[in-house]
Motif scaffolding. Structure first.
Motif, short mmCIF file in Angstrom:
data_model
loop_
_atom_site.label_atom_id
_atom_site.label_comp_id
_atom_site.label_asym_id
_atom_site.label_seq_id
_atom_site.Cartn_x
_atom_site.Cartn_y
_atom_site.Cartn_z
N SER A 106 99.67 144.06 53.67
CA SER A 106 99.96 143.22 52.51
C SER A 106 100.97 142.15 52.85
N HIS A 111 98.17 139.88 48.90
CA HIS A 111 97.29 140.70 48.08
C HIS A 111 96.95 139.96 46.80
N ALA A 115 95.30 144.70 43.06
CA ALA A 115 94.93 145.38 44.31
C ALA A 115 95.52 146.78 44.36
#
Length: 343
Positions: A106, A111, A115
């Motif tokens: 990430s 992201h 998510a």
């Protein structure tokens, strides 16, 4: 769940990522100012390396920096960026040892909203933050096989998807990577992808250890003392003849990072302006076991690091003290200790 990390972990760690990022940026800014003396050298080998680095900086080729821990790979990475046509754009540091694989994914790629729990909005990663500039991937050997595959695609195509996202994004970001381990050994052990290695090592620069730059030791020590004096508001500090001799004769297995630690410790403990040997760490006066030479068949950066960490651990009362001596954070030392079976 998109990336395999529990919602609970995300809830706890995600708010801390911004703080960690700010801390790293502040530390990098401080280092950018304080570590400039590293590049002022009398060493022939170091001069040649810097000449090659300056030529490499003019291109967009990926660069792999190798060398023992503490030799200044992060400083050279920043200087490569300053010399490049990208110098007005961001320089972004990613330490591959400080986060779990899922959080590092990430951090690198960003992201999308939803998510994972706590992802209330789209968030760009470090690769996007460095668009037009340079991203420095420190300790690249610690990437998991999955992240190595995703990074390979980015290096090849300059494209990726955010965690949880479907849209392919493209950014123009130069990659500089670094490792204190011999990546050819990691490839042979099937811990590092050979195709990624060749993509990252278009230009490879290996920084010499401090023991091979003895002509620079005292100049570096005095520059570091000057920085400490300015930071603490003290009058100028200097070394006694005995202290200078001890520093010059020490092998410095922890390289410049160990030298900085020794100098800062001495500056804190010494009440006067001339630092005597009694204020230097005991390790400076101990004769370390002989290190394998660069020409030894058994030599490897990994062996040198393992021996040094083992020695520091045996001489330190706590893991925190050992990490301070080595100039790394405790979590990084914990991982290295586990990796080398030193628990």
């Amino acid at each position: 769940m998109v990336d395999g990390t529990s919602d609970e972990t995300r809830d706890v760690v995600e708010p801390e990522l911004e703080l960690r990022r700010l801390q790293e940026e502040n530390r990098a800014l401080r280092d950018a100012v304080e570590d400039v003396p590293l590049l002022e050298t009398r060493s022939t080998a170091m001069r040649r390396l810097l000449e090659t680095a300056e030529r490499a900086a003019a291109s967009d080729a990926t660069v792999l920096l190798q060398g023992e821990s503490g030799t200044g790979k992060n400083v050279l990475a920043r200087q490569l960026h300053r010399w490049s046509r990208r110098h007005r754009q961001p320089f972004v540091l990613v330490n591959c040892t400080t986060l779990s694989d899922q959080l590092l994914e990430s951090e690198l790629f960003g992201h999308v909203r939803g998510a994972f729990t706590g992802a209330v909005k789209d968030k760009p990663g470090r690769l996007e933050a460095a668009a037009g500039g340079t991203v420095f991937l420190d300790e690249i050997a610690d990437l998991s096989p999955e992240l190595q595959a995703k990074l390979l695609r980015f290096v090849q195509e300059q494209a990726f998807e955010r965690v949880g996202g479907q849209r392919t994004l493209a950014v123009d970001t130069r990659i500089i990577a670094a490792s204190n381990r011999d990546l050819t050994t990691e490839i042979a052990a099937r811990r590092f992808r050979e195709d990624l290695f060749y993509r990252l090592s278009v230009i490879t620069l290996t920084l010499p250890p401090l023991r091979e730059r003895r002509e620079d030791i005292l100049a570096l020590a005095r520059r570091l003392l000057g920085t400490v004096a300015i930071r603490s508001g003290r009058s100028p500090l200097d070394l006694s003849e005995a202290s200078a001799r001890a520093l010059r004769d020490h092998e410095w297995p922890g390289n410049i990072r160990e030298l900085r630690n020794a100098v800062e410790r001495a500056a804190v403990l010494c009440p006067g302006n001339v630092i005597g040997p009694e204020y230097l760490p005991d390790s400076v006066f101990k004769t370390p076991p002989s290190l394998p030479t660069a020409h030894s068949a058994a030599a490897s950066l990994e062996q040198v690091e393992k021996e040094h960490i083992s020695r520091v651990l045996s001489e330190s009362p706590t893991l925190e003290d050992a990490a301070a001596t080595l100039g790394i954070n405790t979590s990084t030392l914990w991982r290295k200790r586990r990796r080398y079976g030193l628990e």
